[in-house]
Scaffold this motif. Structure first.
Motif, short mmCIF file in Angstrom:
data_model
loop_
_atom_site.label_atom_id
_atom_site.label_comp_id
_atom_site.label_asym_id
_atom_site.label_seq_id
_atom_site.Cartn_x
_atom_site.Cartn_y
_atom_site.Cartn_z
N LYS A 1 -9.31 -25.31 -41.27
CA LYS A 1 -9.38 -26.82 -40.33
C LYS A 1 -10.75 -27.91 -41.06
O LYS A 1 -10.02 -28.65 -40.39
N LEU A 2 -11.18 -27.07 -41.86
CA LEU A 2 -12.42 -27.80 -42.47
C LEU A 2 -11.71 -28.60 -43.43
O LEU A 2 -12.40 -30.05 -43.49
N LEU A 3 -10.77 -27.77 -44.18
CA LEU A 3 -10.38 -27.91 -45.55
C LEU A 3 -9.42 -28.99 -45.55
O LEU A 3 -9.69 -30.18 -46.35
N SER A 4 -9.10 -29.36 -44.59
CA SER A 4 -8.55 -30.53 -43.50
C SER A 4 -8.98 -32.06 -43.61
O SER A 4 -8.45 -32.87 -43.62
N LEU A 5 -10.24 -31.27 -43.37
CA LEU A 5 -11.18 -33.13 -42.72
C LEU A 5 -11.75 -33.76 -43.69
O LEU A 5 -11.74 -35.10 -43.90
N ASP A 6 -12.24 -33.54 -44.57
CA ASP A 6 -13.11 -34.41 -46.02
C ASP A 6 -12.72 -33.69 -47.52
O ASP A 6 -12.33 -31.88 -47.56
N GLN A 7 -12.20 -34.07 -48.47
CA GLN A 7 -11.57 -33.65 -49.75
C GLN A 7 -12.87 -33.05 -50.30
O GLN A 7 -13.15 -32.17 -51.35
N LYS A 8 -13.97 -33.46 -50.02
CA LYS A 8 -15.29 -32.95 -50.80
C LYS A 8 -15.81 -31.55 -50.38
O LYS A 8 -15.69 -30.02 -50.71
N HIS A 9 -15.00 -31.39 -48.72
CA HIS A 9 -15.22 -29.72 -48.54
C HIS A 9 -14.52 -29.24 -49.12
O HIS A 9 -14.52 -27.75 -49.70
N VAL A 10 -12.67 -29.62 -49.82
CA VAL A 10 -11.94 -28.75 -51.09
C VAL A 10 -12.32 -28.52 -52.10
O VAL A 10 -12.73 -27.38 -52.33
N ASP A 11 -13.16 -29.87 -52.01
CA ASP A 11 -13.87 -29.11 -53.98
C ASP A 11 -14.82 -28.62 -54.00
O ASP A 11 -15.10 -27.51 -55.03
N ASP A 12 -15.82 -28.49 -52.67
CA ASP A 12 -16.78 -27.42 -52.79
C ASP A 12 -16.64 -26.00 -53.46
O ASP A 12 -17.10 -25.39 -52.97
N THR B 1 -2.31 -24.17 -45.66
CA THR B 1 -3.08 -25.19 -45.54
C THR B 1 -4.28 -25.23 -46.78
O THR B 1 -4.17 -26.37 -46.83
N SER B 2 -5.10 -24.50 -46.41
CA SER B 2 -6.31 -24.00 -47.13
C SER B 2 -5.58 -24.60 -49.26
O SER B 2 -6.32 -25.04 -49.87
N VAL B 3 -4.82 -23.60 -49.67
CA VAL B 3 -4.17 -23.80 -51.17
C VAL B 3 -3.63 -25.52 -50.64
O VAL B 3 -4.19 -25.11 -52.32
N PHE B 4 -3.06 -25.46 -50.04
CA PHE B 4 -2.54 -26.96 -50.13
C PHE B 4 -3.35 -27.82 -50.25
O PHE B 4 -3.49 -28.41 -51.48
N PHE B 5 -4.12 -28.17 -50.20
CA PHE B 5 -5.24 -28.77 -50.36
C PHE B 5 -6.17 -28.44 -51.19
O PHE B 5 -6.64 -29.88 -51.91
#
Length: 448
Positions: free
Chosen positions: A244-255, A284-288
């Protein structure tokens, strides 16, 4: 309308014999008892289980009036008066009268309605947030644990309680406490972190402040640690929150990508599945993560996932997974096929092309689009005539013709047309096209 219960007077032996008779015979020997009108909810006309009174003086069953208000109505259903407030005051007197009536008529099979629990209020949510924050500042694990336990108990009582807590910022509060303890020491505060983690999955959506706490370096390290652990419940909750967290903001993904062991931990969840929900969250996490705006970064991440064997794991999922899981696996596989390593690994697996062709028109419209997109990427590799021949041998040409006939979106239609042109150059080399193929009885697969 009269709500009634019926009481059978016949013996157990007679009841068994009645099963062999139909219609009116089953109604013999019954007695009816009417429910007093003022015990019935004016909306549902059912016996009220939790009567509440509005500002207009009218009483309704709580669940019925809440649904009425939640659908946008701003008037009293019975009087049509505008509601000056939406406060719902429990009518304890009427509830006790209904309970007494149930007890008096228990010989007719009427069960006593249980005393309802009072729903949590905004004030209580605000108060417990203050107490948890204060306990966290004192680094008081025990007190924080007690308060989180109370939150869990509220959530188990009703969906209404969960909604009230989410709307009044308890998710942000717990996110901050999680970040605080995770930053101090994961080992020393593992119990309270696990307790908070068990509640966080149903605390979304959280505010931007809460997101920033969950997306902090300390929190992300905590997530990775729990993903790598042996506690199945902790692994499941961690990946659910992360998805859920990674689907909200690309910054979370990058971090998260920068977190040591993050990629390996997610592949571990997919390799050793806990439950479908956890696997979906991991995919979902992998996709982002593989969809980063930076092409160079994405290729590096994709290559790492490929090296860890994710392509084979995805193909295993696609074989017989349910719709939602299969769609996510196909989406991730398409993303991995954007890099050379991903394409090569997919082509090495003898299952890839037959499976992709089979899934066209078999899962969903979205699943079909992903399947065609992957085939298109694989078949456009230069000097690989053998790939096209293999696709033709497993029936890709016929499937794509069917897809055009039943209709598809413009984006996928362009890829289908492109593939048919490529296949047409090699159809003479493979006996794969049945010119007598009849589409007369073909049904559209997305309407059922």
């Amino acid at each position: 309308m009269i709500l009634s219960w019926r009481r059978r007077k016949a013996t157990r032996h007679a009841n068994k014999k009645k099963e062999f008779f139909a219609g009116e015979n089953l109604d013999m020997g019954m007695e009816e008892i009417a429910v007093p009108t003022h015990f019935r909810c004016p909306i549902s006309l059912d016996l009220m289980k939790d009567p509440v009174t509005l500002s207009t003086g009218m009483t309704y069953d709580r669940s019925s009036i809440e649904k009425w208000i939640e659908t946008g109505n701003r008037t009293c259903p019975a009087t049509n008066q505008e509601l000056k407030s939406f406060d719902q005051i429990p009518n304890h007197t009427l509830r006790r009268m209904i309970q007494d009536w149930c007890v008096e008529n228990r010989s007719y099979g009427i069960e006593r309605i249980p005393t309802p629990r009072i729903p949590v209020t905004k004030y209580e949510v605000s108060r417990i947030c203050e107490r948890i924050a204060a306990a966290a500042r004192r680094v008081d694990d025990r007190k924080c644990g007690e308060l989180v336990g109370k939150i869990k108990a509220w959530g188990k009582e009703s969906e209404r309680n969960k909604k009230c807590m989410v709307e009044n910022g308890i998710g942000c509060c717990l996110s901050a406490v999680f970040e605080s303890f995770a930053s101090i020491s994961l080992e020393e505060h593992v119990e309270i972190l696990l307790e908070i983690l068990s509640v966080l999955p149903w605390m979304f959506p959280v505010s931007e402040e809460g997101q920033s706490k969950l997306g902090s370096a300390g929190s992300l390290r905590g997530f990775v640690s729990f993903l790598e652990g042996k506690d199945l419940s902790a692994r499941q909750n961690a990946v659910l929150v992360l998805g859920k967290l990674l689907s909200l903001d690309q910054k979370h993904v990058d971090d998260f990508v920068e977190s040591e062991g993050a990629i390996e931990a997610l592949v571990g969840i997919i390799r050793e599945p806990i439950c479908p929900a956890a696997t979906k969250a991991a995919l979902t996490s992998v996709f982002f993560m593989i969809s980063s705006p930076s092409a160079a970064a994405s290729d590096e991440i994709r290559s790492r996932f490929v090296e860890l064997g994710l392509v084979s794991l995805l193909l295993d999922i696609i074989v017989d997974a349910e719709r939602g899981l299969c769609e996510r696996a196909l989406a991730v596989l398409e993303g991995l096929c954007d890099c050379k390593q991903g394409k090569d690994k997919a082509l090495e697996n003898a299952l890839t092309m037959p499976l992709l062709v089979k899934k066209i028109l078999r899962i969903s419209e979205l699943g079909t689009e992903f399947s065609v997109a992957i085939i298109w990427k694989l078949c456009r590799i230069e000097t690989e005539e053998s790939i096209l021949i293999e696709a033709l041998q497993v029936g890709a040409f016929q499937k794509l013709l069917v897809l055009l006939q039943v209709g598809c979106g413009d984006g996928i239609k362009e890829k289908v047309t492109d593939l048919l042109k490529l296949f047409n150059l090699h159809t003479s080399k493979v006996d794969c096209v049945d010119s007598s193929m009849d589409f007369k009885y073909l049904k559209r697969p997305f309407l059922g």
